[in-house]
Design an enzyme around this catalytic site. Structure first.
Site, PDB file in Angstrom:
ATOM      1  N   THR A   8       0.842  -1.194   0.000  1.00 56.84           N
ATOM      2  CA  THR A   8       0.000   0.000   0.000  1.00 56.84           C
ATOM      3  C   THR A   8       0.874   1.239   0.000  1.00 56.84           C
ATOM      4  O   THR A   8       2.031   1.194   0.426  1.00 56.84           O
ATOM      5  CB  THR A   8      -0.941   0.039   1.228  1.00 56.84           C
ATOM      6  OG1 THR A   8      -1.870   1.110   1.074  1.00 56.84           O
ATOM      7  CG2 THR A   8      -0.171   0.214   2.527  1.00 56.84           C
ATOM      8  N   ASN A  10      -0.838   3.939   1.229  1.00 56.97           N
ATOM      9  CA  ASN A  10      -1.725   4.651   2.149  1.00 56.97           C
ATOM     10  C   ASN A  10      -1.115   4.618   3.554  1.00 56.97           C
ATOM     11  O   ASN A  10      -1.067   3.568   4.189  1.00 56.97           O
ATOM     12  CB  ASN A  10      -3.101   3.979   2.127  1.00 56.97           C
ATOM     13  CG  ASN A  10      -4.107   4.646   3.018  1.00 56.97           C
ATOM     14  OD1 ASN A  10      -3.802   5.064   4.130  1.00 56.97           O
ATOM     15  ND2 ASN A  10      -5.335   4.718   2.541  1.00 56.97           N
ATOM     16  N   ASP A  72      -7.923  -5.685   0.503  1.00 57.07           N
ATOM     17  CA  ASP A  72      -8.959  -4.851  -0.084  1.00 57.07           C
ATOM     18  C   ASP A  72     -10.140  -4.993   0.854  1.00 57.07           C
ATOM     19  O   ASP A  72     -10.462  -6.108   1.292  1.00 57.07           O
ATOM     20  CB  ASP A  72      -9.309  -5.270  -1.509  1.00 57.07           C
ATOM     21  CG  ASP A  72     -10.174  -4.217  -2.208  1.00 57.07           C
ATOM     22  OD1 ASP A  72     -10.079  -3.022  -1.858  1.00 57.07           O
ATOM     23  OD2 ASP A  72     -10.949  -4.596  -3.100  1.00 57.07           O
ATOM     24  N   SER A  73     -10.734  -3.895   1.185  1.00 55.75           N
ATOM     25  CA  SER A  73     -11.822  -3.949   2.152  1.00 55.75           C
ATOM     26  C   SER A  73     -12.846  -2.880   1.840  1.00 55.75           C
ATOM     27  O   SER A  73     -12.573  -1.919   1.122  1.00 55.75           O
ATOM     28  CB  SER A  73     -11.291  -3.764   3.579  1.00 55.75           C
ATOM     29  OG  SER A  73     -10.634  -2.514   3.706  1.00 55.75           O
ATOM     30  N   GLY A 153     -13.665   6.847   7.207  1.00 53.07           N
ATOM     31  CA  GLY A 153     -14.516   6.168   6.239  1.00 53.07           C
ATOM     32  C   GLY A 153     -15.933   6.018   6.759  1.00 53.07           C
ATOM     33  O   GLY A 153     -16.572   6.986   7.163  1.00 53.07           O
ATOM     34  N   TYR A 154     -16.403   4.795   6.794  1.00 52.20           N
ATOM     35  CA  TYR A 154     -17.773   4.502   7.212  1.00 52.20           C
ATOM     36  C   TYR A 154     -17.881   4.201   8.709  1.00 52.20           C
ATOM     37  O   TYR A 154     -18.970   4.001   9.226  1.00 52.20           O
ATOM     38  CB  TYR A 154     -18.310   3.313   6.403  1.00 52.20           C
ATOM     39  CG  TYR A 154     -18.347   3.589   4.921  1.00 52.20           C
ATOM     40  CD1 TYR A 154     -19.411   4.291   4.353  1.00 52.20           C
ATOM     41  CD2 TYR A 154     -17.318   3.182   4.081  1.00 52.20           C
ATOM     42  CE1 TYR A 154     -19.448   4.565   2.991  1.00 52.20           C
ATOM     43  CE2 TYR A 154     -17.346   3.456   2.718  1.00 52.20           C
ATOM     44  CZ  TYR A 154     -18.411   4.142   2.181  1.00 52.20           C
ATOM     45  OH  TYR A 154     -18.457   4.424   0.848  1.00 52.20           O
ATOM     46  N   ASP A 155     -16.754   4.179   9.411  1.00 54.34           N
ATOM     47  CA  ASP A 155     -16.736   3.811  10.830  1.00 54.34           C
ATOM     48  C   ASP A 155     -17.727   4.583  11.698  1.00 54.34           C
ATOM     49  O   ASP A 155     -18.378   3.990  12.559  1.00 54.34           O
ATOM     50  CB  ASP A 155     -15.333   3.980  11.427  1.00 54.34           C
ATOM     51  CG  ASP A 155     -14.310   3.045  10.820  1.00 54.34           C
ATOM     52  OD1 ASP A 155     -14.704   2.045  10.186  1.00 54.34           O
ATOM     53  OD2 ASP A 155     -13.116   3.317  10.971  1.00 54.34           O
TER      54      ASP A 155
END
Length: 181
Positions: A8, A10, A72-73, A153-155
């Site tokens: 990655t 990131n 990938d998640s 993110g969506y957390d």
């Protein structure tokens, strides 16, 4: 000491993996290596998380000669037929922010509906030719609005089954509930 290359660029993901691997190594000494700039990673265009993770681990292993891992998640909303799924990072558009992606999910999926974090983790060992892919899921439901002060993110809107707080609205360093944990 086992050395792993994380495929990655990131930095947030690298820190998260370092924390998770340190917390879960069970006495095994691990060192997470930075992916060299010279190693090109393939684009994520496959239809599944696993099929996106494995080529990245292969590229890192081939480029470095070291055992490599890649993931990938994303999040899948049952009310949206599994979307955003592999498109989680660009759900609201190619250059959307985390907030824009979350806002779109909250507009399109009803509060309280079933969601799942999915993570595929690939490991490639060039010394043995071994390739393994593992997939984990964390089920929960979608909050009506973002909550908590941690996570990304969506957390902030992911409520794991059996909890009434967002998955990462907990003390720093707690890896019990995390998208890759």
């Amino acid at each position: 000491m086992l050395q792993l290359v994380l495929a990655t660029r990131n930095e947030h993901k690298r820190r998260e993996f370092a924390r998770l691997l340190g917390a879960r190594a069970g006495g095994l000494r691990l060192r997470l290596l930075v992916l060299p700039a010279s190693v090109a990673l393939p684009p994520e265009h496959a239809p599944t998380f696993a099929e996106n993770a494995l080529p990245k681990a292969r590229a890192a292993a081939t480029g470095t000669g070291q055992m490599s891992i890649a993931d990938d998640s994303g999040i899948e909303a049952a009310a949206l037929g599994g979307a955003p799924g592999i498109h989680s990072a660009r759900f609201a558009g190619e250059h959307a922010t985390d907030e824009e992606n979350l806002d779109k999910l909250l507009r399109e999926a009803p509060a309280g509906s079933a969601v799942e974090y999915v993570c595929a983790l690939a490991c490639v060992d060039p010394a043995t030719g071994t390739e393994r892919v593992f997939e984990g899921r964390c089920s929960g439901r979608l909050a009506a609005a973002p909550r908590g002060e941690r996570g990304f993110g969506y957390d902030p809107a992911f409520l794991p089954d059996g909890r009434d707080q967002p998955s990462l609205a907990r003390r720093a360093g707690d890896a019990r509930v995390a998208r890759r944990g």
